[in-house]
Design an enzyme around this catalytic site. Sequence first.
Site, PDB file in Angstrom:
ATOM      1  CG  HIS A 187      -1.691   1.261   1.317  1.00  0.00           C
ATOM      2  ND1 HIS A 187      -2.825   1.717   0.397  1.00  0.00           N
ATOM      3  CD2 HIS A 187      -1.804   1.902   2.305  1.00  0.00           C
ATOM      4  CE1 HIS A 187      -3.199   2.928   0.852  1.00  0.00           C
ATOM      5  NE2 HIS A 187      -2.360   3.034   2.267  1.00  0.00           N
ATOM      6  CG  HIS A 237       0.697   7.225   4.142  1.00  0.00           C
ATOM      7  ND1 HIS A 237       0.820   6.194   3.149  1.00  0.00           N
ATOM      8  CD2 HIS A 237      -0.791   6.923   4.297  1.00  0.00           C
ATOM      9  CE1 HIS A 237       0.230   5.319   2.826  1.00  0.00           C
ATOM     10  NE2 HIS A 237      -0.805   5.662   3.617  1.00  0.00           N
ATOM     11  CD  GLU A 288      -4.111   6.240  11.864  1.00  0.00           C
ATOM     12  OE1 GLU A 288      -3.667   6.544  10.890  1.00  0.00           O
ATOM     13  OE2 GLU A 288      -5.126   6.668  12.337  1.00  0.00           O
ATOM     14  CG  ASP A 289      -1.647   2.052  10.946  1.00  0.00           C
ATOM     15  OD1 ASP A 289      -2.508   2.437  11.740  1.00  0.00           O
ATOM     16  OD2 ASP A 289      -1.777   1.996   9.785  1.00  0.00           O
ATOM     17  CG  ASP A 313     -23.959   9.703 -29.658  1.00  0.00           C
ATOM     18  OD1 ASP A 313     -24.488  10.249 -28.790  1.00  0.00           O
ATOM     19  OD2 ASP A 313     -24.683   9.606 -30.818  1.00  0.00           O
TER      20      ASP A 313
END
Length: 739
Positions: A63, A88, A92-93, A275
């Site tokens: 990712h 990024h 946070e993780d 079209d």
Amino acid sequence: MQKPIINQEEEKREILRRYRGLLRVCHRSKSRSERAKIRKAFELAVEAHKDMRRKSGEPYIYHPLAVAKICAEELGLGTTAIVCALLHDTVEDTDITLDDIETLFGKKERTIIDGLTKISGVSDYSNTSDQAENFRKMLLTLSDDVRVILIKLADRLHNMRTLDHMLREKQLKIASETLFLYAPLAHRLGLYNIKTELEDLSLKFKNPEDYDDIVNRLQKTQAVRTRFINAFTLPIRRELDKQHLKYEIKSRTKSVYSIWNKIHKKGVPFEEIYDVFAIRIILNSGPESEKADCWRVYSIVTDFYQPSPERLRDWISIPKSSGYESLHTTVMSPTGKWVEVQIRSERMDEMAEKGYAAHWKYKEGPETPESKMDRWLEQVREVLESPSENAIEFIDNFKLSLFSEEIYVFTPEGDLKTLPVGSTTLDFAFHIHSQIGYHCIGAKVNYKLVPLSHKLRSGDQVEILTSKKQRPKEDWLSIVVTPSARQKIKIALKEEKKQIAEEGKEMLKRRFHNLKINWHSSNIDELVRYYETYSALELYYRIAKGSIDLKKMKGFQMEGGKIFFEKNLPVQNLSEQKIVTTAPAKGETLLIGDEKQKVDYSLAPCCNPIPGDEVFGFITVNEGIKIHRTSCPNAQELMSKYAYRVIKARWSNKELVQFEVGLKFSGIDDVGLVQKITNIISTDMNVNMKAISFEANNGIFQGRVIVLVHDTNHLSALIDQLKAVEGVLTVDRIESEFA
Ligand code: MN
């Protein structure tokens, strides 16, 4: 969910393969030190996410690698952004902290990753106002660094591309949010490709059947389109070759999402849209000749095909605020079909696809890539902060909007406008330009006709309808909620009153002349006193309006050209009206619509009272007395909490009372018919419209309108006028609301 069999060696090779894929598109990070920085970020991210997997079972690092690749390849961003994209999700993780980032990379990287972490921190919400709040927070992060927004967009794009593995509920939430926040933002930043992809992907997950249906139909009709395009471009290609211009011709149908939008919001059948496409002629011309070459191509195209003069869009001379440059014309093909032709240079094309991100490539000078980058980031910020011509007003609104509830609406060109919650189409019209506000007769919101008082909602696309005959009206003050629109209406009304008063003044001059009365200020003052108009302007105004009839002027004595009224004569003209000249004391009644009422009152926008409604007055702190309907949703609270501020009110006299009547009409569809009808109603007949809806199907239109009339004579005169319009077949009164 079934997890793929994990072969660690194979996975490691795949991660490295993807990493090299990223390096291949990092055109702006060529130097050894830049490459080393990216390598360091990659290794840190791999290590930090090593035990994490995506919902699909894939290693998580895929990712951030993909997000970094989008930043480099599709947004043209440089090393700093690539590093931040790779990292990024780490703060946070994982165990990595902002301090680690600053130590390993630098302050800039810390700020950007901090911004990205903050945005995702507020991403869990369920309703629209929370979404708006999120949008606001996102805009606020701009003050740190615009790269935060761009990386966030790349993050969202990759999540949308890989949404298949999410739970249905989560898919719906993410897709709605993308449509609501990210697609408009991408558009605002001039990232048209990303915007289109985000919209199409959102539709794919929100309405999979509709999406598949349109995709299938587009595939089936591909051959027809190709044939048409080849035939259409053949003479143009021949001539371009003859003139030795280097070019490329591309054509693209409307996006799946925009076709879906037309079908569902406008009711246009697929057969009428599939079209519709644009032909793009991209010239390989240098900066010194690109503009001239574009116009040369324009002249070649229009030599073969008749252009529609009102559909020439010259964004070459004046680029859009997002940086978009292109020359658009719409021409008639031999088969009678309109075809949009976009003409631009390669540089302009790249700008159109990547927005300002493409700027750096074409700027010359001794600057380093990073400082150029900062300059265009600055530009993006400026664009976001002042998209309207009146920059000060916008920034004021923008700052104000940080504290108050607001909505985000769009112009037909896709420009984002921010307005306070409760804003109407009329507010929007004034927000665009005062002249548009003054002449506004209604609007198309998401292609549906709505009246001036229609309340807008976030995401609405608003096209204002104007008429030269339209003038600002007194009751507009109760329709608008924005202070600037209110101010503009007041100025216009004052100006109009002055003009009308000027006519009254002439009438009075003639009358004085006939009666051999001197045109002298003492005589005018005497009349002002006699008619109790408080000012000469008001006197002239009422003479012009006919509420003071000069022929009935009598009961005065004259001496050497000077007039005197006898003190005790009854005041004529006004005798049939009850007058309250001061603010009503407790227990007294406020008369609404009485010209002589000196009390400052206005009609509350929350319930839009009209003559005939049961109403009450409420004394506000700053805005005088507000008139609410007794059935207003706020009435109960106001009456129960602030009973001492409530006063009785009623409409002043019978002549002013208007009744709401519904009319239905049918006829033969014709461009401009709606405008003719609304013109007759609002301008010629001076009738207020409360609502109008209009539907066209196979050339037959059916409409409903709710108007305010005084009595049946007034109504039948209006019906006669409407029946006289060419194309209108029937006009009938709707007997009940559900007819
Ligand atoms: Mn992410």
